[in-house]
Design an enzyme around this catalytic site. Sequence first.
Site, PDB file in Angstrom:
ATOM      1  N   ASP A 120      28.383  39.200  28.452  1.00 48.32           N
ATOM      2  CA  ASP A 120      27.402  40.198  28.891  1.00 48.32           C
ATOM      3  C   ASP A 120      26.262  39.580  29.697  1.00 48.32           C
ATOM      4  O   ASP A 120      25.172  40.154  29.788  1.00 48.32           O
ATOM      5  CB  ASP A 120      26.824  40.966  27.702  1.00 48.32           C
ATOM      6  CG  ASP A 120      27.834  41.912  27.076  1.00 48.32           C
ATOM      7  OD1 ASP A 120      28.788  42.292  27.774  1.00 48.32           O
ATOM      8  OD2 ASP A 120      27.666  42.265  25.895  1.00 48.32           O
ATOM      9  N   LYS A 151      34.928  24.081  29.348  1.00 48.82           N
ATOM     10  CA  LYS A 151      35.159  24.854  28.134  1.00 48.82           C
ATOM     11  C   LYS A 151      33.888  25.658  27.844  1.00 48.82           C
ATOM     12  O   LYS A 151      33.036  25.239  27.054  1.00 48.82           O
ATOM     13  CB  LYS A 151      35.488  23.941  26.959  1.00 48.82           C
ATOM     14  CG  LYS A 151      36.793  23.162  27.125  1.00 48.82           C
ATOM     15  CD  LYS A 151      36.628  21.744  26.654  1.00 48.82           C
ATOM     16  CE  LYS A 151      37.821  20.914  27.089  1.00 48.82           C
ATOM     17  NZ  LYS A 151      37.614  19.480  26.855  1.00 48.82           N
ATOM     18  N   HIS A 169      38.639  21.342  33.607  1.00 51.66           N
ATOM     19  CA  HIS A 169      38.443  20.878  32.232  1.00 51.66           C
ATOM     20  C   HIS A 169      37.240  21.521  31.550  1.00 51.66           C
ATOM     21  O   HIS A 169      36.878  21.122  30.432  1.00 51.66           O
ATOM     22  CB  HIS A 169      38.295  19.349  32.232  1.00 51.66           C
ATOM     23  CG  HIS A 169      38.730  18.700  30.968  1.00 51.66           C
ATOM     24  ND1 HIS A 169      37.873  18.035  30.125  1.00 51.66           N
ATOM     25  CD2 HIS A 169      39.960  18.616  30.390  1.00 51.66           C
ATOM     26  CE1 HIS A 169      38.532  17.567  29.092  1.00 51.66           C
ATOM     27  NE2 HIS A 169      39.802  17.901  29.218  1.00 51.66           N
TER      28      HIS A 169
END
Length: 233
Positions: free
Chosen positions: A182, A177, A175
């Site tokens: 870089d 996010k 779950h």
Amino acid sequence: MPNLKELKQLINNYEQTFDDANFSRNEKNAIKQIIKEMELETNDINFIRNKIFDIARSAIHTENSPLVLDWVETANKTLNIDSASFEEEAFFSPGDDCVDAIVSSIRSATRSIDICVFTITDNRISSEIKAAHDKGVKVRIISDNDKSLDRGSDIDELFKHGISTKVDYTDVHMHHKFAIFDNVSLITGSYNWTRSAGKYNYENILRTNNLATIKKYQVVFEDLWLNMRALEY
């Protein structure tokens, strides 16, 4: 402004402190003096920060991981990077602010993008991910196996485009996010990478270049990448 030879020598100095596992005070002061004399610009600092992460990456899952993380922290301190120097921005939905932040972060990446998100169904984001991959940016995606099967999911399409993709294959949900760009920029928050999240939902994204925070997310991503399985068909 330093030349490439000087930058390579500086990287060699960092590698030597890593090889002997002893970033001494004298070594730290010597490198800080070199950096001061080189008058590094922002691009040079970002280049060195990437190299620091590259040096440490190979040993991050060994029994010496705590020492590796300490070395990364010390190495970054030689670049005069501290908690007072980072920048953060907050974005909110409904509206396009969150998706615009994601898209701009993807477009700005030149070396690597590590994406760890519950789902991706917004074609605006998927198109940018594929474009980054096509121009040579190393892209890795971790997502939830159940959501990858949803109608409208772009995970399958991104995998077939040649992008390295892993999912959890468990009864629970992956779950997270967040995404790392870089190794020097992070976005994280409640925002799902979907059209409905931007159009209807009350969501948020935070973007930061705080290396101490990014380091923690990098460790989580690498651990998930090591333990999850490549997408299967």
